[in-house]
Design a protein around this motif. Structure first.
Motif, PDB file in Angstrom:
ATOM      1  N   ARG A 101       0.835  -1.212   0.000  1.00  0.00           N
ATOM      2  CA  ARG A 101       0.000   0.000   0.000  1.00  0.00           C
ATOM      3  C   ARG A 101       0.864   1.255   0.000  1.00  0.00           C
ATOM      4  NH1 ARG A 101      -5.671  -0.722   2.967  1.00  0.00           N
ATOM      5  NH2 ARG A 101      -5.800  -2.970   3.238  1.00  0.00           N
ATOM      6  N   SER A 102       1.980   1.203  -0.664  1.00  0.00           N
ATOM      7  CA  SER A 102       2.908   2.325  -0.641  1.00  0.00           C
ATOM      8  C   SER A 102       2.351   3.548  -1.379  1.00  0.00           C
ATOM      9  CB  SER A 102       4.250   1.919  -1.257  1.00  0.00           C
ATOM     10  OG  SER A 102       4.073   1.458  -2.574  1.00  0.00           O
ATOM     11  N   ARG A 103       2.963   4.682  -1.111  1.00  0.00           N
ATOM     12  CA  ARG A 103       2.554   5.954  -1.731  1.00  0.00           C
ATOM     13  C   ARG A 103       3.164   6.029  -3.139  1.00  0.00           C
ATOM     14  NH1 ARG A 103       5.211  11.092  -1.452  1.00  0.00           N
ATOM     15  NH2 ARG A 103       3.763  12.845  -1.733  1.00  0.00           N
ATOM     16  N   ARG A 104       2.324   5.841  -4.148  1.00  0.00           N
ATOM     17  CA  ARG A 104       2.773   5.827  -5.545  1.00  0.00           C
ATOM     18  C   ARG A 104       1.555   6.024  -6.437  1.00  0.00           C
ATOM     19  NH1 ARG A 104       3.720  -0.692  -6.661  1.00  0.00           N
ATOM     20  NH2 ARG A 104       2.133  -1.449  -5.204  1.00  0.00           N
ATOM     21  N   ARG A 105       1.779   6.100  -7.737  1.00  0.00           N
ATOM     22  CA  ARG A 105       0.681   6.195  -8.683  1.00  0.00           C
ATOM     23  C   ARG A 105       0.127   4.795  -8.945  1.00  0.00           C
ATOM     24  NH1 ARG A 105       1.073  10.778  -7.606  1.00  0.00           N
ATOM     25  NH2 ARG A 105       1.107  12.604  -8.963  1.00  0.00           N
ATOM     26  N   HIS A 178      -5.065   6.484 -18.921  1.00  0.00           N
ATOM     27  CA  HIS A 178      -5.988   6.577 -17.794  1.00  0.00           C
ATOM     28  C   HIS A 178      -6.546   7.992 -17.737  1.00  0.00           C
ATOM     29  CE1 HIS A 178      -2.983   8.843 -15.499  1.00  0.00           C
ATOM     30  NE2 HIS A 178      -2.092   7.891 -15.755  1.00  0.00           N
ATOM     31  N   ARG A 179      -7.532   8.189 -16.892  1.00  0.00           N
ATOM     32  CA  ARG A 179      -8.236   9.471 -16.809  1.00  0.00           C
ATOM     33  C   ARG A 179      -7.747  10.336 -15.640  1.00  0.00           C
ATOM     34  NH1 ARG A 179     -13.567   8.699 -19.480  1.00  0.00           N
ATOM     35  NH2 ARG A 179     -13.649   6.552 -20.260  1.00  0.00           N
ATOM     36  N   GLY A 180      -6.553  10.056 -15.157  1.00  0.00           N
ATOM     37  CA  GLY A 180      -6.046  10.726 -13.985  1.00  0.00           C
ATOM     38  C   GLY A 180      -5.829  12.217 -14.158  1.00  0.00           C
ATOM     39  N   ARG A 181      -6.151  12.959 -13.105  1.00  0.00           N
ATOM     40  CA  ARG A 181      -5.901  14.409 -13.045  1.00  0.00           C
ATOM     41  C   ARG A 181      -4.851  14.646 -11.965  1.00  0.00           C
ATOM     42  NH1 ARG A 181     -12.036  15.643 -12.046  1.00  0.00           N
ATOM     43  NH2 ARG A 181     -11.797  13.526 -11.236  1.00  0.00           N
ATOM     44  N   GLU A 182      -3.666  15.016 -12.425  1.00  0.00           N
ATOM     45  CA  GLU A 182      -2.540  15.138 -11.503  1.00  0.00           C
ATOM     46  C   GLU A 182      -2.774  16.203 -10.432  1.00  0.00           C
ATOM     47  OE1 GLU A 182      -0.048  13.157 -11.303  1.00  0.00           O
ATOM     48  OE2 GLU A 182      -0.598  11.994 -13.084  1.00  0.00           O
ATOM     49  N   ILE A 183      -3.433  17.283 -10.802  1.00  0.00           N
ATOM     50  CA  ILE A 183      -3.674  18.356  -9.829  1.00  0.00           C
ATOM     51  C   ILE A 183      -4.529  17.838  -8.675  1.00  0.00           C
ATOM     52  CG2 ILE A 183      -4.816  20.576  -9.446  1.00  0.00           C
ATOM     53  CD1 ILE A 183      -3.995  21.391 -12.252  1.00  0.00           C
ATOM     54  N   LEU A 184      -5.588  17.104  -9.004  1.00  0.00           N
ATOM     55  CA  LEU A 184      -6.448  16.570  -7.955  1.00  0.00           C
ATOM     56  C   LEU A 184      -5.693  15.569  -7.099  1.00  0.00           C
ATOM     57  CD1 LEU A 184      -9.123  16.236  -6.546  1.00  0.00           C
ATOM     58  CD2 LEU A 184      -9.849  14.684  -8.388  1.00  0.00           C
ATOM     59  N   ARG A 185      -4.896  14.712  -7.732  1.00  0.00           N
ATOM     60  CA  ARG A 185      -4.109  13.730  -6.973  1.00  0.00           C
ATOM     61  C   ARG A 185      -3.140  14.431  -6.019  1.00  0.00           C
ATOM     62  NH1 ARG A 185      -1.478  11.463  -4.191  1.00  0.00           N
ATOM     63  NH2 ARG A 185      -0.682   9.325  -4.112  1.00  0.00           N
ATOM     64  N   ASP A 186      -2.500  15.511  -6.487  1.00  0.00           N
ATOM     65  CA  ASP A 186      -1.557  16.248  -5.646  1.00  0.00           C
ATOM     66  C   ASP A 186      -2.260  16.927  -4.471  1.00  0.00           C
ATOM     67  OD1 ASP A 186       0.486  15.458  -7.294  1.00  0.00           O
ATOM     68  OD2 ASP A 186       0.560  17.322  -8.436  1.00  0.00           O
ATOM     69  N   VAL A 187      -3.464  17.433  -4.703  1.00  0.00           N
ATOM     70  CA  VAL A 187      -4.226  18.062  -3.623  1.00  0.00           C
ATOM     71  C   VAL A 187      -4.580  17.019  -2.560  1.00  0.00           C
ATOM     72  CG1 VAL A 187      -6.435  19.134  -3.024  1.00  0.00           C
ATOM     73  CG2 VAL A 187      -5.133  19.961  -4.994  1.00  0.00           C
ATOM     74  N   LEU A 188      -5.037  15.845  -3.010  1.00  0.00           N
ATOM     75  CA  LEU A 188      -5.407  14.794  -2.070  1.00  0.00           C
ATOM     76  C   LEU A 188      -4.207  14.299  -1.272  1.00  0.00           C
ATOM     77  CD1 LEU A 188      -7.788  12.704  -4.347  1.00  0.00           C
ATOM     78  CD2 LEU A 188      -8.455  14.100  -2.388  1.00  0.00           C
ATOM     79  N   ASP A 189      -3.047  14.369  -1.884  1.00  0.00           N
ATOM     80  CA  ASP A 189      -1.842  13.835  -1.258  1.00  0.00           C
ATOM     81  C   ASP A 189      -1.260  14.762  -0.197  1.00  0.00           C
ATOM     82  OD1 ASP A 189      -0.064  11.654  -1.127  1.00  0.00           O
ATOM     83  OD2 ASP A 189       1.451  12.775  -2.235  1.00  0.00           O
ATOM     84  N   ILE A 245     -10.028   8.251  -6.866  1.00  0.00           N
ATOM     85  CA  ILE A 245     -10.799   9.494  -6.879  1.00  0.00           C
ATOM     86  C   ILE A 245     -10.307  10.431  -7.979  1.00  0.00           C
ATOM     87  CG2 ILE A 245     -11.370  11.571  -5.553  1.00  0.00           C
ATOM     88  CD1 ILE A 245     -11.132   9.784  -3.014  1.00  0.00           C
ATOM     89  N   ALA A 246      -8.983  10.499  -8.169  1.00  0.00           N
ATOM     90  CA  ALA A 246      -8.404  11.411  -9.157  1.00  0.00           C
ATOM     91  C   ALA A 246      -8.487  10.876 -10.585  1.00  0.00           C
ATOM     92  CB  ALA A 246      -6.942  11.698  -8.806  1.00  0.00           C
ATOM     93  N   GLY A 247      -8.947   9.645 -10.758  1.00  0.00           N
ATOM     94  CA  GLY A 247      -9.149   9.101 -12.103  1.00  0.00           C
ATOM     95  C   GLY A 247      -8.031   8.257 -12.656  1.00  0.00           C
ATOM     96  N   HIS A 248      -6.942   8.079 -11.905  1.00  0.00           N
ATOM     97  CA  HIS A 248      -5.799   7.342 -12.432  1.00  0.00           C
ATOM     98  C   HIS A 248      -6.083   5.857 -12.652  1.00  0.00           C
ATOM     99  CE1 HIS A 248      -3.879  10.994 -10.924  1.00  0.00           C
ATOM    100  NE2 HIS A 248      -2.873  10.724 -11.722  1.00  0.00           N
ATOM    101  N   LEU A 249      -7.091   5.329 -11.983  1.00  0.00           N
ATOM    102  CA  LEU A 249      -7.392   3.906 -12.103  1.00  0.00           C
ATOM    103  C   LEU A 249      -8.473   3.609 -13.141  1.00  0.00           C
ATOM    104  CD1 LEU A 249      -7.024   2.938  -8.368  1.00  0.00           C
ATOM    105  CD2 LEU A 249      -5.836   1.838 -10.278  1.00  0.00           C
ATOM    106  N   PHE A 250      -8.952   4.641 -13.818  1.00  0.00           N
ATOM    107  CA  PHE A 250      -9.954   4.453 -14.859  1.00  0.00           C
ATOM    108  C   PHE A 250      -9.284   4.474 -16.233  1.00  0.00           C
ATOM    109  CE2 PHE A 250     -12.388   5.960 -11.291  1.00  0.00           C
ATOM    110  CZ  PHE A 250     -13.582   5.247 -11.370  1.00  0.00           C
TER     111      PHE A 250
END
Length: 327
Positions: A101-105, A178-189, A245-250
């Motif tokens: 469960r490490s912190r990664r994409r 994938h449909r990932g949004r990096e800005i959203l992922r960075d905010v969540l992180d 949530i950020a879309g990277h898994l879609f």
């Protein structure tokens, strides 16, 4: 005065963070009987899976869905049923259960690579025998990707409530994207923002709410609820859901992946709840290598009508001729 307010805010943030971290140490029991094992694969890390290999015949691999509290427990009814008469395995995908469960994409490619690793291990244990594999929801697209990359590993695949057949998440975009949004992922992180959001999503109230939407009813499986809560309260449990949530898994190409499948494919979906849009299913229903069933259930039919699900699946397997197309 400003310094005092800043200090108070900092202390408050630290207190909330410590409270959230204390909440991440709920004991996590095993989700399934049999042996819980692990393997390590390059670029994937440690992958945990459950093994009940004592039966005879072709092995079956079960793959859970993706959500904020996912785990192999979602496959439990099928695992318990099939372990009575055939070798059965179920994995915790990266970011979930007992896997890394490490912190990664977390991306569709990472999930497909984990499936490759476990499929190869199963085949090695069973004399190179091809496997049957069944996936749930979003993970159906990962299984399709894995199957297309290594078709020799699979005899058949099963898709339970797959994404990619609806008007919103159908994918005919760039391959392997994938449909990932990096800005959203960075905010969540960031500290506090993401942990606070995830803490809300991982609460029993929230998990029950989403399970009721998935089942399409207020009656849900209470064991699934309890395990979902426990697995969502482990160290690192937030990292894969952030990517979800950020879309990277879609994936961007899920529909195209299904379109390219040539081996026998079984699909089943429910008729109630929030996941009943299968408008693209008729595109596949008339293909000779596809069988599509629907049941009066929610999106987890194995918890509501296990016998109906296994009867449909076993009928599909029985109908396959040796000359069925592969790939």
């Amino acid at each position: 005065m400003r310094k005092a307010l800043a200090l108070a805010a900092t202390l408050g943030t630290l207190a909330m963070t410590r409270a959230l971290m204390r909440d991440r140490h709920v004991p996590l029991p095993t989700a399934l009987p049999g042996r819980r094992e692990t393997l390590s694969a390059p670029q994937v890390g440690t992958v945990a899976y459950y093994a009940s290999p004592e039966g005879s015949g072709r092995p079956i691999l079960l793959i859970h869905s993706i959500n904020a509290a996912a785990s192999a427990y979602e496959t439990r009814p099928l695992y318990l049923h099939y372990r009575e008469n055939r070798p059965v395995y179920a994995l915790d995908l990266p970011g979930f259960g007992f896997s890394d469960r490490s912190r990664r994409r977390y991306t569709p490619r990472l999930m497909a690579d984990a499936i490759h690793a476990v499929a190869a291990e199963i085949r090695a244990r069973h004399g190179g025998e091809t496997i049957d594999a069944i996936a749930l929801s979003l993970s159906c697209s990962y299984l399709a990707k894995a199957c297309l990359a290594r078709p020799a590993d699979y005899a058949t695949i099963g898709l339970i409530s797959p994404t990619g057949f609806d008007g919103r998440l159908s994918g005919e975009g760039p391959p392997d994207g994938h449909r990932g949004r990096e800005i959203l992922r960075d905010v969540l992180d960031r500290p506090l923002i993401g942990p606070l959001l995830f803490s809300g999503l991982a609460s029993k109230v929230s998990i029950r709410f989403f399970l009721e939407k998935t089942f399409g009813a207020t009656k849900i499986d209470e064991g699934l609820l309890d395990y979902a809560y426990a697995t969502a309260h482990q160290p690192g449990a937030e990292h894969a859901p952030y990517c979800f949530i950020a879309g990277h898994l879609f994936p961007t190409d899920s529909t195209l992946l299904y379109d390219r499948l040539k081996l026998p494919v079984w699909m089943v979906h429910g008729q109630r709840g929030d996941f009943v849009d299968y408008r693209l299913a008729p595109r596949f229903a008339e293909r000779p290598n596809w069988r599509i069933d629907s049941l009066p259930t929610g999106a987890l039919p194995q918890f509501e009508r296990l016998r109906a699900v296994t009867d449909c699946y076993d009928g599909f397997l029985a109908s396959i001729r040796p000359s069925s197309p592969r790939g």
